[in-house]
Design a protein around this motif. Sequence first.
Motif, PDB file in Angstrom:
ATOM      1  N   SER B 337     -40.353 -69.715 -28.836  1.00  0.00           N
ATOM      2  CA  SER B 337     -40.973 -70.922 -28.319  1.00  0.00           C
ATOM      3  C   SER B 337     -42.279 -70.636 -27.573  1.00  0.00           C
ATOM      4  CB  SER B 337     -39.990 -71.628 -27.393  1.00  0.00           C
ATOM      5  OG  SER B 337     -39.620 -70.738 -26.355  1.00  0.00           O
ATOM      6  N   GLY B 338     -42.840 -69.436 -27.727  1.00  0.00           N
ATOM      7  CA  GLY B 338     -44.143 -69.141 -27.113  1.00  0.00           C
ATOM      8  C   GLY B 338     -44.040 -68.715 -25.673  1.00  0.00           C
ATOM      9  N   ILE B 360     -51.115 -61.105 -16.644  1.00  0.00           N
ATOM     10  CA  ILE B 360     -50.880 -61.388 -18.064  1.00  0.00           C
ATOM     11  C   ILE B 360     -51.957 -62.353 -18.516  1.00  0.00           C
ATOM     12  CG2 ILE B 360     -49.216 -62.336 -19.718  1.00  0.00           C
ATOM     13  CD1 ILE B 360     -47.386 -61.468 -16.926  1.00  0.00           C
ATOM     14  N   SER B 361     -52.485 -62.116 -19.719  1.00  0.00           N
ATOM     15  CA  SER B 361     -53.615 -62.923 -20.177  1.00  0.00           C
ATOM     16  C   SER B 361     -53.217 -64.389 -20.332  1.00  0.00           C
ATOM     17  CB  SER B 361     -54.136 -62.379 -21.508  1.00  0.00           C
ATOM     18  OG  SER B 361     -53.098 -62.405 -22.450  1.00  0.00           O
ATOM     19  N   THR B 362     -54.231 -65.255 -20.197  1.00  0.00           N
ATOM     20  CA  THR B 362     -54.004 -66.698 -20.276  1.00  0.00           C
ATOM     21  C   THR B 362     -53.818 -67.096 -21.744  1.00  0.00           C
ATOM     22  OG1 THR B 362     -55.462 -66.917 -18.411  1.00  0.00           O
ATOM     23  CG2 THR B 362     -54.993 -68.930 -19.644  1.00  0.00           C
ATOM     24  N   PRO B 363     -52.772 -67.876 -22.071  1.00  0.00           N
ATOM     25  CA  PRO B 363     -52.576 -68.270 -23.471  1.00  0.00           C
ATOM     26  C   PRO B 363     -53.530 -69.390 -23.875  1.00  0.00           C
ATOM     27  CG  PRO B 363     -50.864 -69.213 -22.092  1.00  0.00           C
ATOM     28  CD  PRO B 363     -51.725 -68.396 -21.189  1.00  0.00           C
ATOM     29  N   GLY B 486     -46.694 -71.159 -24.485  1.00  0.00           N
ATOM     30  CA  GLY B 486     -47.855 -71.297 -25.372  1.00  0.00           C
ATOM     31  C   GLY B 486     -48.448 -69.988 -25.821  1.00  0.00           C
ATOM     32  N   TYR B 487     -47.734 -68.899 -25.732  1.00  0.00           N
ATOM     33  CA  TYR B 487     -48.277 -67.598 -26.135  1.00  0.00           C
ATOM     34  C   TYR B 487     -48.171 -67.399 -27.643  1.00  0.00           C
ATOM     35  CZ  TYR B 487     -48.977 -65.933 -21.413  1.00  0.00           C
ATOM     36  OH  TYR B 487     -49.442 -65.757 -20.150  1.00  0.00           O
ATOM     37  N   THR B 488     -48.998 -66.538 -28.159  1.00  0.00           N
ATOM     38  CA  THR B 488     -49.031 -66.206 -29.574  1.00  0.00           C
ATOM     39  C   THR B 488     -48.328 -64.876 -29.781  1.00  0.00           C
ATOM     40  OG1 THR B 488     -51.154 -67.244 -29.623  1.00  0.00           O
ATOM     41  CG2 THR B 488     -50.593 -65.910 -31.515  1.00  0.00           C
ATOM     42  N   ALA B 493     -54.363 -61.175 -32.797  1.00  0.00           N
ATOM     43  CA  ALA B 493     -55.352 -60.663 -31.839  1.00  0.00           C
ATOM     44  C   ALA B 493     -55.240 -61.357 -30.492  1.00  0.00           C
ATOM     45  CB  ALA B 493     -56.751 -60.842 -32.395  1.00  0.00           C
ATOM     46  N   ASP B 494     -54.718 -62.601 -30.494  1.00  0.00           N
ATOM     47  CA  ASP B 494     -54.625 -63.331 -29.237  1.00  0.00           C
ATOM     48  C   ASP B 494     -53.255 -63.216 -28.596  1.00  0.00           C
ATOM     49  OD1 ASP B 494     -57.199 -63.990 -29.340  1.00  0.00           O
ATOM     50  OD2 ASP B 494     -56.917 -66.004 -30.139  1.00  0.00           O
TER      51      ASP B 494
END
Lengths: 348, 648
Positions: B337-338, B360-363, B486-488, B493-494
């Motif tokens: 679910s991201g 942690i990087s922003t989605p 909302g993560y990939t 790459a993202d």
Amino acid sequence: MLGTYFYHEIVRKTVVSFGTLFNNIYVKHKDGNNADLSEIKVPLAYGPAQKFLARIEQQAELNKAVTMSLPRMSFEMNNISYDPSRKVSVTQTFKTTDDNNRIKKVFMPVPYNLGFELNIMTKLNDDALQIIEQILPYFQPAFNITIELIDSIGEKRDVPIVLDSISFQDDYEGDFSTRRALIYTLQFTAKTYLFGPIADSTDGIIRKVQVDYYTDTDTLRSKREVRYTATPTARKDYDAGDHALLAENVDLTETILTVNDTSSLSVNDRVVVNSEIMKITKKTSNTITVKRAYDSTIAGEHSVGTKVNLLNSADDALIVPGDSFGFDESTDFFESGADFSPTRKLDL
Amino acid sequence: MALNPFFLQGSSSEQRLVQSLINEQLRMYGVEVTYIPRKLINVDNIFTEVESSKFDDNYSIEAYVNTYEGYAGGGDILTKFGMSLKDEVTLTISKERFEDFISPFLAAEPDSEVPLSTRPREGDLIYFPLGQRLFEVKFVEHEDPFYQLGKNYVYQLKCELFEYEDEVIDTSISDIDRQVEEEGYITTLRMIGVGVTAEASALINTGYIREIFLNNDGSGFTSPPLITFEDPLDNTGTTATAVGVLTTKGGITSLKEILITNAGAGYTTIPNILIQGGGGTGAAATCSINTAIVGLGSTGVTAITVDSGGAGYPLVPTVTIARPDPGATATATVGASGTITEFTITSGGQAYVAAPTVTISTPTRSGVLDSIRSVNAGSGYQVNETVRLVPNNVSMGGTEAIIRIDSVNGSGGVTGFTTVYGGYEFEVSSNPSNDFYEARGGSGSDNFRLMVDSVQTVTGTTATGTAVVSAGSTISSITITNPGSGYTKSPHADAPTVTISNENQFKNPGAVQATAVAIVNSSDQVSAIRITNPGSGYLSNPTVTISNPTTIVGIGTYQFNEVITGSDSGATARVKSWDDRSNVLKISYVSGTFREGENVVGSASSATYSVSSYSADDTYDKYTENDEIESEADDILDFTESNPFGVY
């Protein structure tokens, strides 16, 4: 009578020094919005030139598309005259040293004024005014430059450059057969000095003075009994020889100094720390007791790690003319009846 | 008394005949010259003079040379301002031809640039091709010959050679423009053709100089003094070496700092530092040596060798020496679910004494399913099972969407569904018949098909985590405090990245990163690297990274007369010539100051090179002696108070 060859290039040096005053002048042009469009470092040259060289250099291509590029400045020397107001006695000499620390004898220089003319040619009046405004404020009416007139003896003189007059030519009137020419001419006088030949001097540092005292004025029969000797002593470490290092910070009054190693130092030695001379009166393996501010020097504060340099006879032998030095005196008594031979430097 | 009415004194037809004859004669016996009108850029209305102008148009016209025996004027003369050419020429052109073929074009120009268009103008240029010369119109005579048959038919242009300053001559006729290629004030930009990144390697050792303390900076130096260290006591180590750097303030030159060239090895006691020579006195320095650090290596960077000096460094590059204690690294796993479901430590790092921050990087995803509808219900599906949608033309994984089936009809065809995860990089379907997405997975036999009506860009919630420091001072795990959304998924790459802080505040204070500075020589190469801090706590030789030169490869060929711009300084100039062998760019019309290391871009050619050096002296003009005078004066003038004529 005359004719000892010498050439110090003093006139040439004065010409170059005069020229360099004006070699960094800029002209800027702006567009209608007052933003910079371009800037030009105004070309400068000594005007007189060998004609053929000027032609082949500046017009290598015979078909030149334009007459010349402006703005330009040229300068030339147009007068040499004696300046009686700065006259000093011609028999006066002064002594100086050359690059190899040999003493030289120099006669007082002769004051001469060199007349210079600086010409500024521009296409626009505004260009000329930009150039003039960058020059004039520095002359009231003189501007001093310091020139090394004779490099072999390091002789530097302040040479005032006096702005005598300004004139300009603006041929804007008349018919259209001649172009408008805008030329500003500034007249200057450089008050320089001309030096004669520089002679070797027989003088030098007196390395030893020795006086023998007799008991009577009858020197044939009486015997000398006392000898006084004075020799110069160095006030700085010439040979960078033996030394120790301070192992503590030293204040103005401390007399027992802790050092890293005292093996190269002895009692009665003189040492120099920065510029303060001290005399060692006592030593242990890592301390020395000293007489501070010795030889008329001034006591200073010294940091840990500073060198404590030994001043010894090797340094004394290296003193050069012009340096300050101290004296070492000694007095001897004789009962042998021998006489001193100045030629053989022996007591016979 | 009135004129005799039986004579015409010139009818218009006669006048036209004469004009035609003149035009014909000029075409037969004339020379084709180029008329170049002056365009005004800036006019001084007080002194009444044009401060800046440009010449960028050209008109061919036939002209008769009145002075057929040669140029008039004073010829070539030597003046106090150098060679001056006083050639003059008088040209006759047809009035009608000028008015028909040149005036209309001039009239179309803005009045501010070309205020007069009806006649030839004083100040305009004529290119005379026989002598390859640029003449400036000095005077326009319109009444010679004097009213033949009641009219004037020609203009006589009295011209003399152009006096050039900094006018732009850009007529697009190369023969004309290049006449001033070597005229005017021309300066030099030396450019860098190829830049190569320098490389260096570090050596570590124990018992080295840890820090140098300059206790007294001394005074009176004329050259850097010799800095020497005492040998290590047991004579088995390496004696440290260093160099002094001078600075001048208020006319006093003293030691600014002492930079280590080799921090030595095998010191067990603090060595003394000798500062000798250089003409100065009073300088003194001490140093410290390192001691072993518990839990860390007892070594520091003692020497840095330049393996390759590189090329193209007009400015000193930065030197970065890797930390002695590498930081921890980790990856994140993205669930269906991201959200972040798990952190995996890939390297635990070293010397952590406090929990470092975890970032942690922003989605952010674009092409996320927004509105979708069924175009084929399929069959054999079951309620609550999930199917996947995969975007077209996407080779990278981690982008698929997940759809949950909510209701089915009797044959198992899907009647209701919900998007669980909107995927990534979907495109809107253009029509239902052949642009649709086919569901994958699930138990259906006849595929369930969907079309995408709209997609959206989704910024999810950033996940957070807390690092756990183990007894061995490494990072053992990261606890999820917020799984985010909302993560990939990887390997896209993202996919999220995890950064674990490696800053001093979280680390053992005994681990100190070494620092160094580069020395650049006159050939724009890194010649040496001096250590400013040898650091401590290294276990192995760290990597040394030297920043890249501004330009790795200069590209293109600068064109004559194009405008070039400095990327950093904003300085502009026009190209006079470009030599791609020596990388010398001759420029004129300079505004501003070009800086070393910046890129210079040509407006027409797009050629780009970086600046090695800029010289404001015109060394090409054979009249100019500024440079020669200055270099000779440098030897004899004592400018301790600096040249007061130095600044505009």
